[in-house]
Motif scaffolding. Structure first.
Motif, PDB file in Angstrom:
ATOM      1  N   SER A 247       0.838  -1.198   0.000  1.00 32.06           N
ATOM      2  CA  SER A 247       0.000   0.000   0.000  1.00 32.06           C
ATOM      3  C   SER A 247       0.871   1.245   0.000  1.00 32.06           C
ATOM      4  N   TRP A 248       0.530   2.209  -0.865  1.00 32.90           N
ATOM      5  CA  TRP A 248       1.188   3.503  -0.892  1.00 32.90           C
ATOM      6  C   TRP A 248       0.295   4.519  -0.180  1.00 32.90           C
ATOM      7  N   LYS A 249       0.862   5.267   0.742  1.00 34.19           N
ATOM      8  CA  LYS A 249       0.118   6.328   1.437  1.00 34.19           C
ATOM      9  C   LYS A 249       0.173   7.588   0.571  1.00 34.19           C
ATOM     10  N   VAL A 250      -0.984   8.016   0.077  1.00 36.62           N
ATOM     11  CA  VAL A 250      -1.071   9.163  -0.824  1.00 36.62           C
ATOM     12  C   VAL A 250      -1.580  10.381  -0.050  1.00 36.62           C
ATOM     13  N   GLY A 256      -5.545  23.568   0.959  1.00 32.85           N
ATOM     14  CA  GLY A 256      -4.765  23.804   2.161  1.00 32.85           C
ATOM     15  C   GLY A 256      -4.932  22.755   3.233  1.00 32.85           C
ATOM     16  N   LYS A 257      -5.787  21.781   3.020  1.00 31.53           N
ATOM     17  CA  LYS A 257      -6.005  20.720   4.007  1.00 31.53           C
ATOM     18  C   LYS A 257      -5.507  19.399   3.425  1.00 31.53           C
ATOM     19  N   GLU A 258      -4.651  18.721   4.185  1.00 27.01           N
ATOM     20  CA  GLU A 258      -4.112  17.453   3.709  1.00 27.01           C
ATOM     21  C   GLU A 258      -5.158  16.350   3.802  1.00 27.01           C
ATOM     22  N   GLU A 259      -5.259  15.591   2.729  1.00 32.31           N
ATOM     23  CA  GLU A 259      -6.120  14.420   2.729  1.00 32.31           C
ATOM     24  C   GLU A 259      -5.258  13.191   2.466  1.00 32.31           C
ATOM     25  N   VAL A 260      -5.511  12.145   3.240  1.00 27.02           N
ATOM     26  CA  VAL A 260      -4.720  10.917   3.148  1.00 27.02           C
ATOM     27  C   VAL A 260      -5.582   9.798   2.578  1.00 27.02           C
TER      28      VAL A 260
END
Length: 283
Positions: A247-250, A256-260
């Motif tokens: 799995s790659w964490k994208v 301006g808000k990080e989404e994972v």
């Protein structure tokens, strides 16, 4: 009367010619106790991964008289490499008594013994080339001269079977990967794998790649560390196919808000010779 004599002569000639043809045809059929001229292995060139247990080669006996006996009389490497690893003696467990299925460890020990066998040998009854797990045969192309015998005598088949060995192999990878996973053996020790993940050409630190939450579905090993270079695992050799999921964490910027999010791909690989490896994965 002349016609009758002519027919008799024609019949006599026909029988003579037919009998001669029969004799001629019989000469092509091997006699009892013979070795057929076309004996040999089906698919003479074969492939193997070092370190694994494998049985290689199907021998075609043609019209030879059975049973046949087989013996390796010579081994060479195409480029002149050392072949000593093929004769290395390895420990093998042999059972002296039948097993009933509920033996304790102590009972199994009493029923078994450790014997030494060469890393590679030939089954004397079938001609199959047999490899023991734990062999350390280097990459190369090895040629086997095999003697075949029966009641009539014996015949040596030069380069009867040719086996090309590799020390590691990528077996499969999903179409979502950008390219084939790359394997590199970097040292003789320790017995570890460093997995390096790339996302859109950028190398990721170890905490940005993972091998599924259910470890039993993916690579079987002992996790050691996430570091800047990648994810490090201790392993036992040989490493066999395990239907590995990575799995790659994208991380994306959403105003301006990080989404994972996570994207997973599966691949499979085999490592035969112990040592330290780097496996590079591309997404």
């Amino acid at each position: 009367m002349k016609l009758k004599n002519t027919l008799k002569l024609f019949w006599s000639l026909s029988m003579t010619i037919g009998f001669a043809a029969l004799l001629s045809g019989c000469e092509e059929i091997p006699a009892e106790g013979s070795l057929a001229p076309d004996i040999g292995y089906k698919n003479r060139k074969q492939y193997a991964v070092s370190g694994l247990t494998q049985n290689i080669g199907e021998f075609l006996t043609s019209s030879s008289t059975l049973p046949l006996k087989f013996e390796i009389v010579n081994i060479t490497e195409t480029n002149g490499q050392d072949i000593s690893a093929l004769n290395e003696q390895l420990p093998v467990v042999r059972y002296k008594e039948a097993l009933v299925g509920n033996e304790s460890a102590a009972e199994l020990a009493l029923k078994s013994e450790i014997v030494q066998q060469p890393a590679i040998s030939i089954n004397p009854n079938t001609g199959t080339i047999e490899l023991l797990e734990g062999n350390r045969i280097p990459s190369g192309e090895y040629r086997f001269d095999v003697q075949v015998s029966n009641t009539s005598g014996s015949k040596v088949l030069k380069d009867a079977i040719i086996i090309e060995f590799v020390e590691y192999q990528v077996s499969s990878w999903s179409t979502g990967m950008k390219s084939t996973p790359q394997i590199e053996r970097v040292a003789d020790s320790p017995n570890q794998i460093l997995f390096v993940g790339y996302l859109d050409g950028e190398q990721l630190p170890g905490n940005r790649i993972d091998f599924t939450e259910e470890r039993n579905l993916g690579f079987k090993g002992t996790f050691v560390d996430d570091n800047e270079q990648g994810e490090l695992w201790n392993v036992n050799f040989p490493v066999k196919n395990a239907n590995t999921y990575c799995s790659w964490k994208v991380i994306t910027d959403n105003n301006g808000k990080e989404e994972v999010s996570y994207v997973s791909e599966n691949f499979d690989f085999v490592l035969g010779i112990p040592g330290s490896y780097v496996i590079r994965l591309y997404k």
